[in-house]
Design a protein around this motif. Structure first.
Motif, mmCIF file in Angstrom:
data_model
loop_
_atom_site.group_PDB
_atom_site.id
_atom_site.type_symbol
_atom_site.label_atom_id
_atom_site.label_comp_id
_atom_site.label_asym_id
_atom_site.label_seq_id
_atom_site.Cartn_x
_atom_site.Cartn_y
_atom_site.Cartn_z
ATOM 1 N N ARG A 21 -32.196 -84.665 -59.593
ATOM 2 C CA ARG A 21 -32.822 -85.262 -58.355
ATOM 3 C C ARG A 21 -31.908 -86.031 -57.536
ATOM 4 N NH1 ARG A 21 -37.359 -84.193 -55.364
ATOM 5 N NH2 ARG A 21 -38.467 -83.460 -57.177
ATOM 6 N N TYR A 22 -31.539 -87.042 -58.225
ATOM 7 C CA TYR A 22 -30.833 -88.065 -57.454
ATOM 8 C C TYR A 22 -29.427 -87.637 -56.923
ATOM 9 C CZ TYR A 22 -34.814 -90.573 -59.558
ATOM 10 O OH TYR A 22 -36.132 -90.865 -59.928
ATOM 11 N N THR A 23 -28.770 -86.882 -57.924
ATOM 12 C CA THR A 23 -27.244 -86.391 -57.623
ATOM 13 C C THR A 23 -27.562 -85.406 -56.595
ATOM 14 O OG1 THR A 23 -27.550 -85.139 -59.398
ATOM 15 C CG2 THR A 23 -26.431 -87.133 -59.843
ATOM 16 N N VAL A 24 -28.353 -84.675 -56.502
ATOM 17 C CA VAL A 24 -28.612 -83.518 -55.486
ATOM 18 C C VAL A 24 -28.829 -84.396 -53.974
ATOM 19 C CG1 VAL A 24 -29.877 -81.626 -54.555
ATOM 20 C CG2 VAL A 24 -28.963 -81.800 -56.805
ATOM 21 N N GLU A 25 -29.973 -85.086 -54.019
ATOM 22 C CA GLU A 25 -30.246 -85.725 -52.807
ATOM 23 C C GLU A 25 -29.327 -86.702 -52.356
ATOM 24 O OE1 GLU A 25 -33.787 -87.564 -53.648
ATOM 25 O OE2 GLU A 25 -35.350 -85.845 -53.555
ATOM 26 N N ILE A 37 -27.038 -74.173 -57.486
ATOM 27 C CA ILE A 37 -27.268 -74.579 -59.202
ATOM 28 C C ILE A 37 -27.209 -73.335 -60.009
ATOM 29 C CG2 ILE A 37 -28.451 -76.016 -60.548
ATOM 30 C CD1 ILE A 37 -28.861 -78.040 -58.411
ATOM 31 N N ILE A 38 -26.734 -73.205 -61.187
ATOM 32 C CA ILE A 38 -27.151 -72.519 -62.062
ATOM 33 C C ILE A 38 -27.595 -73.130 -63.135
ATOM 34 C CG2 ILE A 38 -25.698 -70.132 -61.489
ATOM 35 C CD1 ILE A 38 -23.319 -71.235 -63.221
ATOM 36 N N ASP A 39 -28.776 -72.829 -63.501
ATOM 37 C CA ASP A 39 -29.297 -73.440 -64.993
ATOM 38 C C ASP A 39 -29.246 -72.638 -66.205
ATOM 39 O OD1 ASP A 39 -31.632 -75.688 -65.752
ATOM 40 O OD2 ASP A 39 -32.362 -73.765 -66.422
ATOM 41 N N ASN A 40 -28.768 -73.365 -67.047
ATOM 42 C CA ASN A 40 -28.436 -72.613 -68.279
ATOM 43 C C ASN A 40 -29.808 -72.984 -69.548
ATOM 44 O OD1 ASN A 40 -26.543 -72.980 -71.172
ATOM 45 N ND2 ASN A 40 -26.665 -71.052 -70.113
ATOM 46 N N LEU A 41 -30.842 -72.440 -68.904
ATOM 47 C CA LEU A 41 -32.135 -72.306 -70.051
ATOM 48 C C LEU A 41 -32.589 -73.823 -70.329
ATOM 49 C CD1 LEU A 41 -30.609 -69.422 -72.575
ATOM 50 C CD2 LEU A 41 -32.208 -69.173 -70.524
ATOM 51 N N GLY A 45 -37.776 -79.927 -68.218
ATOM 52 C CA GLY A 45 -38.643 -79.954 -66.738
ATOM 53 C C GLY A 45 -37.458 -79.887 -65.709
ATOM 54 N N THR A 46 -36.033 -79.494 -65.831
ATOM 55 C CA THR A 46 -35.162 -79.383 -65.093
ATOM 56 C C THR A 46 -35.624 -78.099 -64.017
ATOM 57 O OG1 THR A 46 -33.325 -80.286 -66.399
ATOM 58 C CG2 THR A 46 -32.832 -78.592 -64.893
ATOM 59 N N VAL A 47 -36.196 -76.982 -64.647
ATOM 60 C CA VAL A 47 -36.636 -75.714 -63.820
ATOM 61 C C VAL A 47 -37.439 -76.343 -62.796
ATOM 62 C CG1 VAL A 47 -37.647 -73.715 -64.050
ATOM 63 C CG2 VAL A 47 -36.014 -74.132 -65.397
ATOM 64 N N ASP A 48 -38.668 -77.101 -63.224
ATOM 65 C CA ASP A 48 -39.475 -77.597 -62.329
ATOM 66 C C ASP A 48 -39.034 -78.360 -61.208
ATOM 67 O OD1 ASP A 48 -41.734 -76.333 -63.780
ATOM 68 O OD2 ASP A 48 -42.055 -78.119 -64.721
ATOM 69 N N LEU A 49 -37.953 -79.075 -61.470
ATOM 70 C CA LEU A 49 -37.273 -79.908 -60.603
ATOM 71 C C LEU A 49 -36.451 -79.090 -59.530
ATOM 72 C CD1 LEU A 49 -36.271 -82.702 -59.266
ATOM 73 C CD2 LEU A 49 -34.490 -82.597 -61.448
ATOM 74 N N LEU A 50 -35.976 -78.044 -60.124
ATOM 75 C CA LEU A 50 -35.203 -77.105 -59.033
ATOM 76 C C LEU A 50 -35.997 -76.451 -58.121
ATOM 77 C CD1 LEU A 50 -32.771 -75.643 -61.850
ATOM 78 C CD2 LEU A 50 -32.103 -76.916 -59.645
ATOM 79 N N LEU A 51 -37.402 -75.861 -58.534
ATOM 80 C CA LEU A 51 -38.479 -75.326 -57.809
ATOM 81 C C LEU A 51 -38.811 -76.191 -56.812
ATOM 82 C CD1 LEU A 51 -40.495 -73.583 -60.549
ATOM 83 C CD2 LEU A 51 -39.304 -72.340 -58.971
ATOM 84 N N GLY A 57 -35.316 -76.126 -48.891
ATOM 85 C CA GLY A 57 -34.349 -75.135 -48.145
ATOM 86 C C GLY A 57 -32.870 -75.476 -48.049
ATOM 87 N N GLN A 58 -32.573 -76.357 -48.768
ATOM 88 C CA GLN A 58 -31.047 -76.719 -48.908
ATOM 89 C C GLN A 58 -30.477 -76.649 -50.249
ATOM 90 O OE1 GLN A 58 -31.103 -80.686 -46.619
ATOM 91 N NE2 GLN A 58 -29.019 -79.876 -46.107
ATOM 92 N N VAL A 59 -31.242 -76.142 -51.147
ATOM 93 C CA VAL A 59 -31.085 -75.861 -52.609
ATOM 94 C C VAL A 59 -31.389 -74.534 -53.049
ATOM 95 C CG1 VAL A 59 -31.139 -76.875 -55.030
ATOM 96 C CG2 VAL A 59 -31.355 -78.459 -53.238
ATOM 97 N N SER A 60 -30.553 -73.989 -53.547
ATOM 98 C CA SER A 60 -30.832 -72.484 -53.988
ATOM 99 C C SER A 60 -30.222 -72.491 -55.507
ATOM 100 C CB SER A 60 -29.800 -71.459 -53.520
ATOM 101 O OG SER A 60 -30.239 -71.402 -52.244
ATOM 102 N N TRP A 61 -31.167 -72.059 -56.598
ATOM 103 C CA TRP A 61 -30.477 -71.830 -58.050
ATOM 104 C C TRP A 61 -30.978 -70.551 -58.499
ATOM 105 C CZ3 TRP A 61 -34.049 -71.528 -62.196
ATOM 106 C CH2 TRP A 61 -35.372 -71.573 -61.678
#
Length: 247
Positions: A21-25, A37-41, A45-51, A57-61
């Motif tokens: 979250r901190y690096t993206v923001e 971002i592509i998430d490798n399984l 909790g990374t997936v919840d963070l990506l959601l 609106g500025q992040v797609s994964w």
């Protein structure tokens, strides 16, 4: 001269919930237009963070189900999937990197910018109450990492290299070294995080046997240590002395 049409961040991540979250923001606050971002399984909790990040609106994964560490191919494919146009800037970052972008100088920076990266080290004096590693970890190695990173203007033939350390473009592209602390790298943040990172890294390289012996040697070495050996390595790591205070 006009500013570039867009600046896009692209990354491949796995189990980076404590820092992503901190690096993206941080990137978005500097004026990056969108992060892909592509998430490798991830299972931490990374997936919840990506959601959650996606809601702004500025992040797609998307999910990547290939365990093998084919980073160069995956990142190159991601770059060419985001509808970038010639002249747009691409920032291929890792989840544990805080980039400081030369946004005001982009028009004078050629086609490929080569940026030094500095490793930040956890210290026994760090304030454990600060969740953000970028704020918590304030000491870095005094010299940059051996291999720099790159950001580049998009072209249809761009091909990223392993580790995002270089990019192949058409002959004649202008490459510009950039000075200063451009990338702050928070690769190891706690002993538990190191255990998880090493386990994931070795699994990814094991699933890509053709990479054996060429990449991931440090992860393989750490994975070979027993618990006592890993703790001894960690205690040495957090007490390294060739450091500079640079919060």
């Amino acid at each position: 001269t006009s500013t570039p049409m867009n600046v896009y961040g692209v990354a491949m991540v796995k189990d980076e919930a404590d820092i992503l979250r901190y690096t993206v923001e941080h990137l978005l606050n500097q004026g990056v237009d969108h992060v892909f971002i592509i998430d490798n399984l991830s299972t931490d909790g990374t997936v919840d963070l990506l959601l959650d990040l996606e809601d702004d609106g500025q992040v797609s994964w998307e999910t990547d189900r290939e365990v093998g560490y084919y980073q160069a191919q995956k990142m190159t494919k991601l770059v060419h999937s985001i509808s970038a146009e010639r002249g747009d800037w691409i920032v291929p970052f890792d989840a544990d990197e805080a980039w400081y972008l030369p946004m005001d100088d982009l028009e004078q920076c050629g086609d490929v910018i080569i940026l030094p990266s500095y490793v930040y080290l956890p210290q026994p004096t760090d304030d454990a109450g600060i969740n953000n590693p970028i704020e918590r970890m304030r000491w870095r190695m005094s010299v940059p990492e051996q291999y720099p990173k790159v950001m580049f203007r998009y072209t249809a033939g761009s091909e990223l290299h392993m580790g995002n350390h270089d990019v192949t473009q058409s002959e004649g592209s202008v490459r510009v070294p950039y000075q200063g602390v451009c990338i702050r790298h928070y690769q190891y943040r706690s002993l538990d995080q190191v255990r998880r990172k090493v386990q994931n890294g070795v699994a990814a390289y094991t699933a890509a046997p053709e990479l054996a012996g060429h990449f991931g040697a440090h992860w393989r070495w750490l994975a070979s240590l027993d618990d006592a050996g890993l703790e001894a390595w960690w205690n040495g790591y957090i007490h390294l002395t060739e450091t500079t205070f640079d919060p």
